[in-house]
Every structure is written in structure tokens, then in C-alpha cells.
Write an enzyme that holds these catalytic residues in place. Structure first.
Site, mmCIF file in Angstrom:
data_model
loop_
_atom_site.group_PDB
_atom_site.id
_atom_site.type_symbol
_atom_site.label_atom_id
_atom_site.label_comp_id
_atom_site.label_asym_id
_atom_site.label_seq_id
_atom_site.Cartn_x
_atom_site.Cartn_y
_atom_site.Cartn_z
ATOM 1 N N LYS A 1 6.523 -12.810 -12.830
ATOM 2 C CA LYS A 1 5.129 -12.389 -13.039
ATOM 3 C C LYS A 1 4.339 -13.455 -13.812
ATOM 4 O O LYS A 1 3.143 -13.648 -13.562
ATOM 5 C CB LYS A 1 5.092 -11.044 -13.761
ATOM 6 C CG LYS A 1 5.541 -9.889 -12.874
ATOM 7 C CD LYS A 1 4.559 -9.693 -11.732
ATOM 8 C CE LYS A 1 4.922 -8.554 -10.801
ATOM 9 N NZ LYS A 1 3.963 -8.415 -9.697
ATOM 10 N N THR B 1 -0.203 -1.792 -18.210
ATOM 11 C CA THR B 1 0.855 -1.274 -19.063
ATOM 12 C C THR B 1 1.832 -0.455 -18.216
ATOM 13 O O THR B 1 1.730 -0.444 -16.985
ATOM 14 C CB THR B 1 0.218 -0.426 -20.182
ATOM 15 O OG1 THR B 1 1.212 -0.106 -21.121
ATOM 16 C CG2 THR B 1 -0.413 0.847 -19.635
ATOM 17 N N SER C 1 2.491 -7.290 -15.466
ATOM 18 C CA SER C 1 3.067 -6.186 -16.219
ATOM 19 C C SER C 1 3.102 -6.588 -17.690
ATOM 20 O O SER C 1 3.117 -7.781 -18.016
ATOM 21 C CB SER C 1 4.486 -5.962 -15.713
ATOM 22 O OG SER C 1 5.320 -5.514 -16.743
ATOM 23 N N SER C 2 3.147 -5.590 -18.556
ATOM 24 C CA SER C 2 3.173 -5.909 -19.987
ATOM 25 C C SER C 2 4.484 -6.597 -20.395
ATOM 26 O O SER C 2 4.565 -7.152 -21.487
ATOM 27 C CB SER C 2 2.964 -4.643 -20.817
ATOM 28 O OG SER C 2 3.904 -3.666 -20.465
ATOM 29 N N CYS C 3 5.498 -6.579 -19.529
ATOM 30 C CA CYS C 3 6.762 -7.213 -19.917
ATOM 31 C C CYS C 3 6.706 -8.737 -19.861
ATOM 32 O O CYS C 3 7.666 -9.414 -20.208
ATOM 33 C CB CYS C 3 7.929 -6.684 -19.109
ATOM 34 S SG CYS C 3 7.893 -7.221 -17.420
ATOM 35 N N TYR D 1 12.113 -10.315 -13.927
ATOM 36 C CA TYR D 1 10.830 -9.824 -13.428
ATOM 37 C C TYR D 1 9.694 -10.511 -14.177
ATOM 38 O O TYR D 1 8.705 -10.948 -13.572
ATOM 39 C CB TYR D 1 10.808 -8.310 -13.661
ATOM 40 C CG TYR D 1 9.556 -7.608 -13.228
ATOM 41 C CD1 TYR D 1 9.319 -7.343 -11.885
ATOM 42 C CD2 TYR D 1 8.628 -7.166 -14.168
ATOM 43 C CE1 TYR D 1 8.174 -6.673 -11.498
ATOM 44 C CE2 TYR D 1 7.484 -6.484 -13.781
ATOM 45 C CZ TYR D 1 7.264 -6.242 -12.445
ATOM 46 O OH TYR D 1 6.125 -5.574 -12.056
ATOM 47 N N HIS E 1 0.804 -1.233 0.000
ATOM 48 C CA HIS E 1 0.000 0.000 0.000
ATOM 49 C C HIS E 1 0.831 1.274 0.000
ATOM 50 O O HIS E 1 0.301 2.351 -0.210
ATOM 51 C CB HIS E 1 -0.940 0.007 1.214
ATOM 52 C CG HIS E 1 -0.211 0.190 2.515
ATOM 53 N ND1 HIS E 1 0.580 -0.798 3.070
ATOM 54 C CD2 HIS E 1 -0.124 1.252 3.350
ATOM 55 C CE1 HIS E 1 1.095 -0.347 4.190
ATOM 56 N NE2 HIS E 1 0.694 0.891 4.384
ATOM 57 N N HIS F 1 11.598 4.240 -13.497
ATOM 58 C CA HIS F 1 11.132 4.156 -14.872
ATOM 59 C C HIS F 1 11.314 5.523 -15.540
ATOM 60 O O HIS F 1 11.706 6.495 -14.907
ATOM 61 C CB HIS F 1 9.670 3.711 -14.915
ATOM 62 C CG HIS F 1 9.503 2.263 -14.602
ATOM 63 N ND1 HIS F 1 9.041 1.821 -13.383
ATOM 64 C CD2 HIS F 1 9.767 1.155 -15.329
ATOM 65 C CE1 HIS F 1 9.021 0.495 -13.385
ATOM 66 N NE2 HIS F 1 9.455 0.061 -14.553
HETATM 67 P P1 GDP Z 1 10.926 -0.411 -19.862
HETATM 68 O O1 GDP Z 1 9.577 -0.054 -20.412
HETATM 69 O O2 GDP Z 1 10.934 -1.713 -19.131
HETATM 70 O O3 GDP Z 1 11.968 -0.370 -20.952
HETATM 71 O O4 GDP Z 1 11.280 0.646 -18.727
HETATM 72 P P2 GDP Z 1 11.786 2.150 -18.590
HETATM 73 O O5 GDP Z 1 10.637 3.011 -18.200
HETATM 74 O O6 GDP Z 1 12.940 2.124 -17.643
HETATM 75 O O7 GDP Z 1 12.337 2.629 -20.016
HETATM 76 C C1 GDP Z 1 11.499 2.966 -21.078
HETATM 77 C C2 GDP Z 1 12.311 3.595 -22.195
HETATM 78 O O8 GDP Z 1 12.687 4.923 -21.797
HETATM 79 C C3 GDP Z 1 13.603 2.857 -22.557
HETATM 80 O O9 GDP Z 1 13.754 2.910 -23.968
HETATM 81 C C4 GDP Z 1 14.666 3.740 -21.892
HETATM 82 O O10 GDP Z 1 15.930 3.649 -22.525
HETATM 83 C C5 GDP Z 1 14.066 5.124 -22.093
HETATM 84 N N1 GDP Z 1 14.633 6.163 -21.218
HETATM 85 C C6 GDP Z 1 15.085 7.379 -21.637
HETATM 86 N N2 GDP Z 1 15.602 8.072 -20.619
HETATM 87 C C7 GDP Z 1 15.455 7.296 -19.502
HETATM 88 C C8 GDP Z 1 15.797 7.491 -18.131
HETATM 89 O O11 GDP Z 1 16.354 8.505 -17.715
HETATM 90 N N3 GDP Z 1 15.467 6.479 -17.280
HETATM 91 C C9 GDP Z 1 14.824 5.332 -17.704
HETATM 92 N N4 GDP Z 1 14.518 4.389 -16.809
HETATM 93 N N5 GDP Z 1 14.529 5.119 -19.014
HETATM 94 C C10 GDP Z 1 14.826 6.092 -19.896
#
Ligand code: GDP
Length: 318
Positions: free
Chosen positions: A143, A167, A110-112, A139, A15, A182
């Protein structure tokens, strides 16, 4: 199925996190009793603690919003943590719920979980049809096991355990640690810092071309309350926004929201991850639920939250 939440005792695990806290906010609008427990009260990785907690509190329903989560770098740097902790949390909660005769449970994935090269938009049936994206396979495997656990307890014991696959999410209480967050909290923090310091550019990882589908966590929580009240099938169900955004455009929108006028500097030594990840949420939409918070409005709301909580958000992230 009709499962009114009114009068139910609902245990929301996790939570304090972004998802769990949004679920609590949403359930506060239902006439139900919400149970929460901090880590000092029950460590979800410890089977005996989870079983004792559920036997003592006897909820009607358990929501598994607790998870070890992180962005692209965290996932590839801490594979053991992501695989072990998530498997333990979900196994302890699903089995513990069954032992305590909890008949309703919602698991969040998660979508992954979907194959790296699944046809897009990704339908539920593409699960386990191909290899995973290597940056987050640890991960994802945990999941996938969680989905299967819910199906197994449904099949063997007739339990109404369901799984929803959100998502990419964003919202208040997100993780703003630049090494484990993220993309949205990371870019919000970096763009804000660049604006404050007057830096000429802000660093964005990768090439800016990957596409991601983003949903505000309050929309997710609303979808989950909707599903909890009426969805009862073995198959997991996608919870998506319905359109996706290139990372470059996301960065530009965040710059706009923050009011930063510098340049983007792409750091291509950092991974792009999967090229595209949009889910087909047609099944959920056909049941009658659609999201309401558009990306720009959602980002503006989170930026306001960040400004109000920034010292804490940044420190919590250290
Ligand atoms: P993903 O959806 O599992 O790949 O998780 P992320 O949210 O970490 O990354 C999403 C996309 O955003 C990837 O292509 C990353 O390379 C890009 N990205 C660009 N700048 C950043 C940053 O500063 N941090 C993260 N985490 N991702 C970034």
C-alpha cells in the site's frame, strides 16, 4: 480543484468487495457512468488484461478499490499473496490508467501503512518514520508503494492521482470467514452462532485491550466521493471516524446488538496486533466532511444485513 462527477465515466475496480460495492452505491447518486468488470473480464493481476481493458473502455477516472485484504491471521499466514497481489493490482491500474490517458485516479490504502509506534492520533506525515507492525507489513508495504506510484505519476506526468487512507472498515458484503476476516464480521458471526446454539461464552482473540477505530463503509464511500470532487494533492489523506474503541467494548456492543447474554472468553494465544491505531483525520474534516454513522447504529445495520444474507455470507466465506 473542482472535479464534478456528473457526466464522467468512472471505473470502480473491486466492485464486488465491501468497499467497491459501497462506492458503486454512492456513485449511483451522482450523474456519472459507472464501469465495473468481473475477474473473468479483466484479471487485475495481469498487466496485459488491465491495459487492454482501460484502452478499450477509456474511463475518465479510475478508483482502486480492488485489493487482496484480510484480517490479522490472514496477513501473517499469506505474506506472498498480500505483497504480490496488491503490488500487481496497483501497478497495473496506475500505469494502465496513465497509458490510457486517464487523468483522475483514486488509490485506497489503509491505516496499517503507518509505523507501529507512530504517535496517535496518526497524522499523514508520520508515513515512513518508523518500522511497521509485523503482522501486516506485507500488505502495508504494497500500500505504501501504491501511494508512491500515485505521487510518481503526478510528479513525472502531471497526473491528478490521489490516495486516501481509510481506517478499519465494516459494512455489508464484508468477509465472514473466521480465519481471514477482520474483527467485526468475525465477532458478529461468532456471537450470532453462540446465541443460536445457546453456548455459554464466545471466543474473542487476544486480550481485548487493543484499540481500533472503525468506520462504516457507507461513510467511507461518501468521503471518497467528496474527495474525488475536490482533493488534488500529492499527499495521501486520512479517512477516519475520529474516535476508537477497545476490542472488549466492541465485543460487548456486538453482543448487545445480537442479543446474546453469555460471557466473553479471551484467547490470548491469538495476537493482539498493534496496541492502538487511530488516525488524525483533521485534514479531511477541515475540508468540510465528517462521518455520520455511529458504531452501534452501523453494527445494527450490518447485523440486519448478515441475517438477511447469512447463508450466503457464511458459504461465501468457506
Ligand atoms: P488489525 O486491525 O489489522 O489488527 O485487524 P483485525 O480486525 O483482524 O483485528 C483487530 C483486533 O481484534 C486484534 O487485536 C485482534 O486480535 C482482535 N480480535 C478479537 N477477536 C477477533 C476475531 O475473532 N477475529 C479477528 N480478525 N480479530 C479479532
Amino acid at each position: 480543484m473542482d472535479y464534478p462527477l456528473a457526466g464522467k465515466r468512472v471505473f470502480v475496480s473491486g466492485h464486488r468487495g465491501m468497499v467497491g460495492s459501497a462506492i458503486v452505491r454512492r456513485l449511483e447518486r451522482e450523474d456519472c457512468e459507472i464501469l465495473t468488470a468481473g475477474r473473468s473480464e479483466v484479471d487485475l493481476i495481469r498487466q496485459s488484461e488491465v491495459e487492454a481493458y482501460l484502452a478499450r473502455t477509456r474511463p475518465d477516472c479510475v478508483i482502486i478499490a480492488a485489493a487482496k485484504v484480510g484480517g490479522i491471521m490472514a496477513n501473517s499466514s499469506y505474506p506472498a499473496d498480500f505483497l504480490y497481489q496488491n503490488m500487481m493490482i496497483e501497478a497495473n491500474l496506475v500505469h494502465g490508467a496513465h497509458l490510457a490517458d486517464v487523468n483522475r485516479l483514486m488509490f485506497l490504502g489503509s491505516s496499517c501503512i503507518y509505523p507501529k509506534f507512530a504517535e496517535q492520533p496518526i497524522v499523514e506525515e508520520s508515513l515512513l518514520t518508523g518500522p511497521l507492525e509485523p503482522t501486516n507489513e506485507w500488505y502495508a508495504i504494497a500500500k505504501i508503494a501504491g501511494i508512491k506510484l500515485c505521487q510518481a505519476y503526478r510528479k513525472q506526468f502531471g497526473r491528478s492521482y490521489i490516495s486516501a487512507m481509510p481506517t478499519n472498515l465494516y459494512g455489508p458484503n464484508d468477509n465472514f470467514d473466521l480465519t481471514s476476516s477482520h474483527v467485526i464480521p468475525a465477532l458478529m458471526r461468532k456471537v450470532h452462532a453462540a446465541k443460536v446454539s445457546g453456548a455459554p461464552s464466545v471466543e474473542v482473540w487476544g486480550t481485548g485491550t487493543p484499540l481500533r477505530e472503525f468506520m462504516h463503509v457507507d461513510d467511507l464511500a461518501d468521503a471518497l466521493a467528496f474527495l474525488l470532487a475536490r482533493y488534488d494533492e500529492a499527499e495521501h489523506i486520512n479517512v477516519g471516524y475520529g474516535s476508537d474503541t477497545p476490542i472488549r467494548e466492541l465485543a460487548e456492543t456486538i453482543m448487545d446488538v445480537v442479543g446474546y447474554e453469555g460471557e466473553i472468553a479471551f484467547d490470548t494465544s491469538k495476537p493482539d496486533g498493534t496496541p492502538r491505531k487511530i488516525m488524525d483525520s483533521g485534514k479531511l474534516h477541515a475540508l468540510g466532511w465528517t462521518p455520520r454513522i455511529d458504531l452501534k447504529a452501523g453494527l445494527a445495520q450490518v447485523y440486519e444485513w448478515y441475517l438477511a444474507n447469512q447463508p450466503d455470507a457464511d458459504v461465501a466465506a468457506q
